[in-house]
Each structure stands twice: as C-alpha cells, then as structure tokens.
Scaffold this active site. Structure first.
Site, short mmCIF file in Angstrom:
data_model
loop_
_atom_site.label_atom_id
_atom_site.label_comp_id
_atom_site.label_asym_id
_atom_site.label_seq_id
_atom_site.Cartn_x
_atom_site.Cartn_y
_atom_site.Cartn_z
N SER A 1 6.28 3.58 7.31
CA SER A 1 7.70 2.81 7.28
C SER A 1 8.48 3.49 8.72
O SER A 1 8.07 3.36 9.64
CB SER A 1 8.31 2.92 6.03
OG SER A 1 9.18 2.08 5.85
N ASP B 1 3.65 -6.92 1.07
CA ASP B 1 4.62 -5.60 1.25
C ASP B 1 6.28 -6.37 1.13
O ASP B 1 6.40 -7.22 1.84
CB ASP B 1 4.37 -5.03 2.78
CG ASP B 1 5.33 -3.95 2.94
OD1 ASP B 1 6.35 -3.67 2.24
OD2 ASP B 1 5.09 -2.94 3.74
N HIS C 1 4.52 -1.40 -0.46
CA HIS C 1 4.72 -0.75 0.73
C HIS C 1 4.46 0.73 0.80
O HIS C 1 4.56 1.30 2.03
CB HIS C 1 6.14 -0.65 0.86
CG HIS C 1 6.97 -0.21 2.23
ND1 HIS C 1 6.61 -0.68 3.26
CD2 HIS C 1 7.97 0.74 2.19
CE1 HIS C 1 7.49 -0.26 4.15
NE2 HIS C 1 8.06 0.67 3.55
#
Length: 262
Positions: free
Chosen positions: A94, A215, A243
């Site tokens: 991320s 996601d 995620h």
C-alpha cells in the site's frame, strides 16, 4: 538511539541478500508475519514500523516531516544508510510501496528491485484517472475518524481486510488502534490526499506489482495505471481478496515473491 531503533526495527533471516519490508496504513511490520518465514529461509529480512504506527509510533512521528510521503521516504533512506546493507529488494504494501518508489527515485542505486502489493499512486478520482474515491467520500472518512475513532475503526477494519477472516480483522484492528487517533487522522489525510503519479513515472528500478482481484482501497484501474506508468514493470492479479493479501492469502503472495525475487 538510531532511527532504525526508534522505528522498532528488526532484522532476521539466514540469507545474505537483504529484503526490506514496509507496511501500509493501519498496520505495522507484524502484518508480514505470515510471509516472513519464507523470506527468512532465503534472505536477510529487515523491517520497521512507519513513524506514527506500531508500539512506538508516536515517538517517531513529526507532523512537519511526515506531513507528506517524501518525509517517510527520507526515513527509509536514513535507515538504509544506518544499516549500510547494500542494494535491497524492497517489498512494500500500500502506501509503503509508494514510499519505496519515492526513495528509489531519489537513490535508485540503493534498491535492486521493488515489489509493490496493493499499491496506488493516487486514491482520489480525477477527470481521466480512477483512484477509487471521490473527495466527498474522503471528507466523510476524515470526519468520521475525527468524530469517533473507535467507532470508525470498527467499521473500517472489516472493509479493508475484505474477507470474513475474524483473526485477520482482529489483528488489523489491534494495530490500527495502537495508533494515536490524531496521528492516525493526520496520516490518513497525508496518504489519501497524496498524488504520487509524477514520482511513479520516474521509477527506473525493476518493479513487480501484485494486486488482489478485489480490493476496497485500490481498484484494478489504479493498479494498472501504476503498471503502465513504471516502465518495464511486471504485473500480476492474484487469487486473493481484500487490501491485505499478504495477511489473508499469503500463499498467493509467496508464489509471486518466488517468481519475482527467487
């Protein structure tokens, strides 16, 4: 105390080639626990908590330095200098992936390869870009965090985990609530309002992008944009949802790591 120590740094593994792990918002380095044994058997594994996250996060957080993602990239480069561990394979999840991208643009010689998991160069939709969120949605998220952080987090955790995995939701909630609410809000604003598209287009380090098939934080379009922006990058959609595929689908992530870094 060194910055690496302040950031709760950890080194493990039996190999000599260094792999550095960087987590995303709401988690800490423990989010890699399911894939770390595979790495430790092959590499020298290095991890730390982003400033503001983890057990000692508040002590490392500086609102001026960390008001933008480049401040986190400066932290990363400072840690690499402290450890003097040579070019690293960098595995970022991320926002951790985009922090690595910024650091790799500044000092490409410090990185041998980037692996990005669930990465996005920009979370807000634009006229010709789909990041997944409208500004009104982000404003609502920030207001909910400011109004009642615990209540907001209780709803945020299941959505981000993305699957009915009670242990994973519990663990993500635990690390999320380790964060001081005001720092969590400031980090959320920094991350969700960021635009790293210009930086992504400057990455020259070999890059592999891993995206879960569904996601809630990063739509497939955003992941494909990143793939197109980073010249020569490779891309894989894995059979995982949510995620945090390295938490909920570690076998699929390990398979990608095996292909990408051996």
């Amino acid at each position: 105390m060194s910055l690496f120590e302040t950031l709760n740094g950890r080194v493990s593994g039996h190999g000599t080639v260094p792999v550095m792990l960087a987590h995303g918002f709401g988690s800490d380095q423990s989010s890699f626990d399911a894939i770390r044994p595979w790495l430790d058997a092959r590499f020298r594994t290095v991890s730390f908590d982003l400033a503001g996250a983890g057990p000692s996060g508040a002590a490392a957080y500086d609102p001026r330095r960390h008001g933008g993602l480049l401040g986190y990239a400066d932290d990363l480069l400072a840690v690499l200098e402290e450890l003097d561990c040579g070019p690293v394979i960098y595995v970022g999840h991320s926002v951790g992936a985009m922090i690595g991208a910024a650091a790799a643009v500044a000092r490409p010689e410090a990185f041998s390869r980037l692996v990005m998991i669930g990465a996005s160069a920009r979370y807000r939709n634009d006229s010709d870009y789909r990041g997944g969120f409208e500004q009104a949605e982000l404003d609502g998220l920030f207001a909910a965090m400011a109004g009642n952080f615990q209540a907001w987090g209780a709803g945020f955790a299941p959505g981000i985990v993305g699957v009915a995995d009670a242990p994973a939701i519990h663990e993500f909630s635990r690390t999320l609530f380790l964060m001081r609410p005001d720092i969590a809000l400031a980090m959320a604003r920094t991350i969700f309002q960021s635009d790293m598209r210009a930086i992504a287009a400057q990455v020259t380090v070999p890059t592999h992008i891993v995206q879960a098939k569904r996601d809630a934080a990063v739509p497939l379009e955003a992941a494909l944009w990143l793939h197109d922006a980073i010249a020569g990058s490779t891309f894989a959609v894995i059979d995982a949802e949510g995620h945090l595929p390295h938490v909920t689908g570690p076998a699929a992530v390990i398979a990608e790591l095996a292909a990408a870094i051996g």
